[in-house]
Design a protein around this motif. Structure first.
Motif, mmCIF file in Angstrom:
data_model
loop_
_atom_site.group_PDB
_atom_site.id
_atom_site.type_symbol
_atom_site.label_atom_id
_atom_site.label_comp_id
_atom_site.label_asym_id
_atom_site.label_seq_id
_atom_site.Cartn_x
_atom_site.Cartn_y
_atom_site.Cartn_z
ATOM 1 N N LEU A 1 -9.793 -7.209 4.137
ATOM 2 C CA LEU A 1 -8.598 -6.663 3.496
ATOM 3 C C LEU A 1 -8.921 -5.267 2.970
ATOM 4 N N VAL A 2 -8.218 -4.261 3.494
ATOM 5 C CA VAL A 2 -8.450 -2.889 3.044
ATOM 6 C C VAL A 2 -7.280 -2.368 2.221
ATOM 7 N N GLY A 3 -6.176 -3.119 2.208
ATOM 8 C CA GLY A 3 -5.024 -2.719 1.415
ATOM 9 C C GLY A 3 -3.963 -3.792 1.454
ATOM 10 N N SER B 1 -10.928 3.646 1.944
ATOM 11 C CA SER B 1 -10.043 3.610 3.111
ATOM 12 C C SER B 1 -8.823 4.509 2.940
ATOM 13 N N GLN B 2 -8.725 5.199 1.818
ATOM 14 C CA GLN B 2 -7.576 6.063 1.573
ATOM 15 C C GLN B 2 -7.670 7.327 2.425
ATOM 16 N N GLY B 3 -6.505 7.916 2.691
ATOM 17 C CA GLY B 3 -6.454 9.158 3.446
ATOM 18 C C GLY B 3 -6.455 8.966 4.949
ATOM 19 N N HIS B 4 -6.252 7.719 5.406
ATOM 20 C CA HIS B 4 -6.265 7.434 6.831
ATOM 21 C C HIS B 4 -4.943 6.860 7.331
ATOM 22 N N GLY B 5 -3.889 6.947 6.526
ATOM 23 C CA GLY B 5 -2.574 6.497 6.964
ATOM 24 C C GLY B 5 -2.259 5.038 6.693
ATOM 25 N N ILE B 6 -3.143 4.334 5.998
ATOM 26 C CA ILE B 6 -2.904 2.912 5.738
ATOM 27 C C ILE B 6 -1.760 2.731 4.744
ATOM 28 N N GLY B 7 -1.738 3.532 3.711
ATOM 29 C CA GLY B 7 -0.636 3.469 2.749
ATOM 30 C C GLY B 7 0.699 3.746 3.424
ATOM 31 N N ARG C 1 -9.341 4.688 11.501
ATOM 32 C CA ARG C 1 -8.078 5.106 12.091
ATOM 33 C C ARG C 1 -7.031 4.022 11.845
ATOM 34 N N PRO C 2 -5.787 4.435 11.536
ATOM 35 C CA PRO C 2 -4.758 3.435 11.255
ATOM 36 C C PRO C 2 -4.501 2.497 12.428
ATOM 37 N N GLU C 3 -4.776 2.942 13.657
ATOM 38 C CA GLU C 3 -4.549 2.052 14.791
ATOM 39 C C GLU C 3 -5.547 0.896 14.819
ATOM 40 N N LEU C 4 -6.602 0.969 14.011
ATOM 41 C CA LEU C 4 -7.563 -0.124 13.899
ATOM 42 C C LEU C 4 -7.200 -1.093 12.776
ATOM 43 N N VAL C 5 -6.080 -0.840 12.139
ATOM 44 C CA VAL C 5 -5.604 -1.678 11.030
ATOM 45 C C VAL C 5 -4.429 -2.508 11.518
ATOM 46 N N THR C 6 -4.448 -3.779 11.193
ATOM 47 C CA THR C 6 -3.319 -4.646 11.514
ATOM 48 C C THR C 6 -2.690 -5.128 10.214
#
Length: 147
Positions: free
Chosen positions: A56-58, A81-87, A2-7
């Motif tokens: 690092l995922v992106g 990790s694509q398709g989860h809103g990180i981009g 989930r993007p909320e788990l990405v900083t």
């Protein structure tokens, strides 16, 4: 994921090995070299790391040309990790850094990220023939916020 788990945090030299791994995974023979990545950081461009669980995922980068213009240098997210809103998160960060500047980018004609860019107001304004090397793929030139 989930993007909320990405900083998002500043991309620094310690991230370069992970950036190179993502470059190779996504872009193959057209991947940026260590020198290219490090020179972008040395130039002081706005580069962000997308981190999840300490990994690092992106990453993404923006070169600010002047008070009126900026260019997206790269947005890349690991395939898994694509398709989860990180981009999207990375793009939003770059656009915030650009402020009210016109923002440009080049994207391969077969890259599905074109849809994301269009949702954020980018419009196709041209084609750079054989832009990507060594494949010779064409690139679309897209601009957002042009005068």
């Amino acid at each position: 994921m989930r993007p909320e788990l990405v900083t998002l945090e500043p991309l620094v030299r310690a991230h370069v090995p992970a950036v190179l791994a993502i470059e190779k995974e996504l872009f193959g023979r057209e991947a940026w070299s260590r020198w290219m990545v490090q020179s972008e950081l040395d130039e002081g461009h706005h580069y962000r790391a997308a981190m999840s669980g300490g990994e690092l995922v992106g990453y993404a980068g923006l070169a600010v040309v002047d008070d009126t213009e900026a260019w997206v240098q790269n947005i890349a997210v690991r395939a898994e990790s694509q398709g989860h809103g990180i981009g999207r998160l990375l793009l939003e960060d770059l656009l915030a850094a650009a402020g009210d500047r016109t923002v440009g980018l080049e994207v391969a004609t077969d890259n599905p990220a074109q849809r994301l860019y269009a949702r954020y107001g980018f419009e196709i304004v041209g084609v750079r023939k054989r832009y990507y090397q060594p494949s010779g793929k064409d690139a679309l030139v897209m601009l957002r916020g042009r005068p």
